[in-house]
Motif scaffolding. Structure first.
Motif, PDB file in Angstrom:
ATOM      1  N   SER A  35       0.822  -1.203   0.000  1.00 32.37           N
ATOM      2  CA  SER A  35       0.000   0.000   0.000  1.00 32.37           C
ATOM      3  C   SER A  35       0.861   1.259   0.000  1.00 32.37           C
ATOM      4  O   SER A  35       0.570   2.225  -0.690  1.00 32.37           O
ATOM      5  CB  SER A  35      -0.921   0.009   1.214  1.00 32.37           C
TER       6      SER A  35
ATOM      7  N   LEU B 288       2.090   2.248  -3.315  1.00 31.61           N
ATOM      8  CA  LEU B 288       1.087   2.949  -4.116  1.00 31.61           C
ATOM      9  C   LEU B 288       0.919   4.394  -3.660  1.00 31.61           C
ATOM     10  O   LEU B 288       0.275   5.198  -4.326  1.00 31.61           O
ATOM     11  CB  LEU B 288      -0.264   2.229  -4.008  1.00 31.61           C
TER      12      LEU B 288
ATOM     13  N   ASN C 183      -0.732   5.455  -1.042  1.00 33.39           N
ATOM     14  CA  ASN C 183      -2.122   5.766  -0.720  1.00 33.39           C
ATOM     15  C   ASN C 183      -2.522   5.365   0.691  1.00 33.39           C
ATOM     16  O   ASN C 183      -3.665   5.066   0.940  1.00 33.39           O
ATOM     17  CB  ASN C 183      -3.059   5.121  -1.734  1.00 33.39           C
TER      18      ASN C 183
ATOM     19  N   THR D 188      -6.200   2.021   1.302  1.00 35.32           N
ATOM     20  CA  THR D 188      -5.973   1.988  -0.146  1.00 35.32           C
ATOM     21  C   THR D 188      -7.065   2.684  -0.940  1.00 35.32           C
ATOM     22  O   THR D 188      -6.856   3.059  -2.088  1.00 35.32           O
ATOM     23  CB  THR D 188      -5.887   0.532  -0.643  1.00 35.32           C
TER      24      THR D 188
ATOM     25  N   HIS E  33     -10.942  -4.979  -1.179  1.00 36.85           N
ATOM     26  CA  HIS E  33     -10.088  -6.129  -1.453  1.00 36.85           C
ATOM     27  C   HIS E  33     -10.897  -7.421  -1.522  1.00 36.85           C
ATOM     28  O   HIS E  33     -12.091  -7.451  -1.227  1.00 36.85           O
ATOM     29  CB  HIS E  33      -9.010  -6.242  -0.366  1.00 36.85           C
TER      30      HIS E  33
ATOM     31  N   SER F 217      -5.159  -6.649  -4.096  1.00 40.50           N
ATOM     32  CA  SER F 217      -5.325  -5.197  -4.063  1.00 40.50           C
ATOM     33  C   SER F 217      -6.072  -4.679  -5.286  1.00 40.50           C
ATOM     34  O   SER F 217      -6.526  -3.537  -5.294  1.00 40.50           O
ATOM     35  CB  SER F 217      -3.955  -4.519  -3.975  1.00 40.50           C
TER      36      SER F 217
END
Length: 473
Positions: A20, A23, A25, A430, A434, A448
Motif C-alpha cells: 500500500s 502505491l 495511498n 488503499t 479487497h 489489491s
C-alpha cells in the motif's frame, strides 16, 4: 498457484502495508483524499454519463472518505479492466478480473452490471456492454464447461489440468453460475434497451448449449460429460472420484462441480446455483420465445425450470437445530446436507439480490439469520469487522463481498450503516475493496486489484443514495 493471488502468511501484515505504501495511498492524519484513479489518458474506457453519476453521487456523500472510496471503486472496471474493440462492425469487449489477465463469465457480468441502467444515455457504454454479451456468447460456444477464458488462443498456466483443455481457455472449472451470469446480463440488457442485435445464430446456439449442459449435469443416465483433476496439494482445487466429484443420487437437480469461489463442491448439488439456474432458464425461455420465435426450445427451458424448482422445494429445505426451516448450501440427493454459506455470489445470502427469492420470505429470513451467525462455519467476527469468508482463502479472512451483499439484502437502516462502517474501516488505507481482510487486522488482505468487489461497492452506494440517502448525509 491459485486463481486468487494471496499474500503469504509470512510477514503478511507488513507485506500488505509495504504494498500500500508503494502505491502512495496510506491515509495519514489530516490528509486530503486524492483520487486513486488512473490519469485520464491511461483509463481503458471513459463514459461521460458515468462520470456525471460519480460527480452527482459524491455530492450526496458527506463523509469524505466514503466519497473518496466511491470515486475510486465505482469506475474501476471501466478504468482498468476493459479491452474494447469493433470487430467487423460488431462490438467485442474482453473484461479482465483485475490482477489476473483472463475473463471469467461470472466476474465480467458482475463487473459491468452496475453500469447497465445508464446504457440508454451513452451509445459508447451501450456498445461496451453489447460487446461483453457478444464475447460471452463466443466463450460459451467454445466450451460451456469453462469458467474463464483467454482473449486469444494463447494457452494457460492450467494447460496440464486433466480435463478437455483448449488454448482459448484460462481455466475449465464447471460452475453452474458461469452460464447463469451471461444470461442475466443479456436478459436485462434486452429489457433495458430493446436492442436485439445480439440475437445471432451463434447466440441461439449458445442458449441451446446452456440447456444441454444443464441437462447433462443432472446426471440422470451416467456421470455426465465433464470431469476435472488438477495436480495440486489443495483439495478444493480438484475433484475426487476420477474427476467427477462425490457421488449424487440423480434426483434431477443440476450438479455444479465447483462453487462461484472456484472451489470444489463437497456435495455436488449446489443449492444457490440451482436457484439461479431456474431463473436463468425462465429468462432464456422468454428471450427465445419473443426474440427468435423458438417456441419448442422455450418450452424445453420452462420444463427444466419447473422440474428444478419443484425439486428445490422438495430437497433443498431442511430443519436446522436452532433456526428452524432453512435452505441448505449443498446436498447430494441421498439425504446428506451441508449447512454453511460462502461469500461468493450466488450464495444463500445473495438470493434476493439475484432475484431468486423475495427478501421478505420467512424461509430466506431464517436462512439469513443462520448464515450471519457463528453457526455458519465460514462466518467470522473479529476486532475490525464481521462477515462471511470461505475455504478459498481460509479461516479468519472476511470477504467484503459478503458485507456488501449483507447491506444489499437488508431492510434495516442500522444494519446497512454498520456494513458501510465496516467497509470504510477495512480497506487498509488503499481506497479500494479487497478480496478479503483479516478479521482482526485489515492491513492483512488479499488482492489489491479486484474489480468485481470495487464495482459492487459502487453499486451499493448508488442503491443507498436512492433508497436510504440519509445514511450518506
Amino acid at each position: 498457484m491459485n486463481r486468487r493471488k494471496f499474500i503469504s502468511s509470512v510477514g503478511l501484515a507488513s507485506t500488505a502495508l509495504i504494498a500500500s505504501q508503494a502505491l502512495g495511498n496510506i491515509i495519514q492524519p489530516g490528509r486530503k483524499f486524492i483520487s486513486m484513479r488512473p490519469p485520464l489518458e491511461k483509463r481503458k474506457f471513459t463514459s461521460k454519463v458515468i462520470e456525471d453519476v460519480i460527480t452527482a453521487t459524491k455530492l450526496k456523500i458527506k463523509d469524505p472518505e466514503l466519497a473518496w472510496m466511491f470515486e475510486n471503486c465505482f469506475p474501476n472496471t471501466l478504468d482498468t479492466t476493459i479491452e474494447f474493440e469493433m470487430t467487423g462492425g460488431i462490438p467485442d469487449t474482453f473484461v479482465i478480473t483485475g490482477d489476473i489477465h483472463a475473463m471469467w463469465l461470472r466476474d465480467s457480468t458482475a463487473q459491468v452490471w452496475p453500469y447497465l441502467p445508464y446504457v440508454t444515455k451513452d451509445p459508447a457504454l451501450h456498445n461496451l456492454i453489447l460487446g461483453v454479451i457478444n464475447r460471452q456468447v463466443k466463450c460459451i460456444s467454445i466450451d460451456p464447461y469453462a469458467n474463464a477464458f483467454n482473449k486469444e488462443a494463447t494457452g494457460s498456466e492450467w494447460d496440464t489440468d486433466l480435463t478437455e483443455m483448449k488454448p482459448e481457455l484460462h481455466e475449465r472449472k464447471w460452475e453452474i453460475d458461469s452460464l447463469c451470469y451471461p444470461v442475466r446480463l443479456n436478459y436485462h440488457f434486452w429489457k433495458q434497451t430493446g436492442d436485439t442485435s445480439f440475437a445471432t445464430a451463434q447466440w441461439l446456439k449458445s442458449l441451446k448449449l446452456i440447456l444441454e449442459t444443464f441437462k447433462n449435469q443432472q446426471r440422470k443416465n451416467d456421470k455426465g460429460a465433464y470431469h476435472f483433476q488438477r495436480n495440486t496439494p489443495k483439495a478444493t482445487d480438484t475433484l475426487s472420484e476420477s474427476g467427477y466429484g462425490n457421488p449424487v443420487n440423480p434426483i434431477g437437480l443440476i450438479c455444479s462441480s465447483f462453487r462461484p469461489s472456484d472451489d470444489a463442491t463437497i456435495l455436488p448439488f449446489l443449492i444457490p446455483s440451482n436457484y439461479f439456474a431456474v431463473q436463468t432458464l425462465r429468462q432464456m425461455a422468454e428471450m427465445a420465445e419473443n426474440i427468435s420465435g423458438e417456441h419448442v426450445f422455450a418450452n424445453q427451458c420452462n420444463i427444466l425450470a419447473d422440474e428444478v424448482d419443484s425439486l428445490l422445494k422438495q430437497y433443498a429445505i431442511a430443519e436446522h437445530l436452532k433456526y428452524g426451516k432453512i435452505i441448505t448450501y449443498e446436498i447430494d440427493g441421498y439425504g446428506n446436507r451441508l449447512f454453511m454459506d460462502d461469500a461468493n455470489v450466488p450464495s444463500l445470502l445473495a438470493m434476493p439480490y439475484l432475484g431468486c427469492m423475495d427478501i421478505k420470505d420467512p424461509l430466506y429470513q431464517n436462512t439469513r439469520e443462520f448464515v450471519l451467525s457463528a453457526n455458519n462455519p465460514w462466518f467470522f467476527k473479529g476486532k475490525t469487522g464481521e462477515g462471511i469468508g470461505g475455504p478459498h482463502v481460509g479461516p479468519d479472512l472476511i470477504w467484503p463481498l459478503s458485507i456488501i451483499m449483507r447491506a444489499m439484502t437488508s431492510a434495516s437502516a442500522s444494519e446497512i450503516s454498520q456494513c458501510l462502517q465496516m467497509l470504510k474501516t477495512t480497506h487498509a488505507g488503499t481506497g479500494f475493496i479487497h478480496e478479503t481482510f483479516h478479521k482482526d487486522d485489515p492491513s492483512v488482505f488479499t488482492r489489491s486489484w479486484f474489480a468485481w468487489a470495487n464495482t459492487l461497492f459502487g453499486e451499493l452506494i448508488l442503491k443507498i443514495s436512492k433508497e436510504n440517502p440519509q445514511l450518506l448525509s
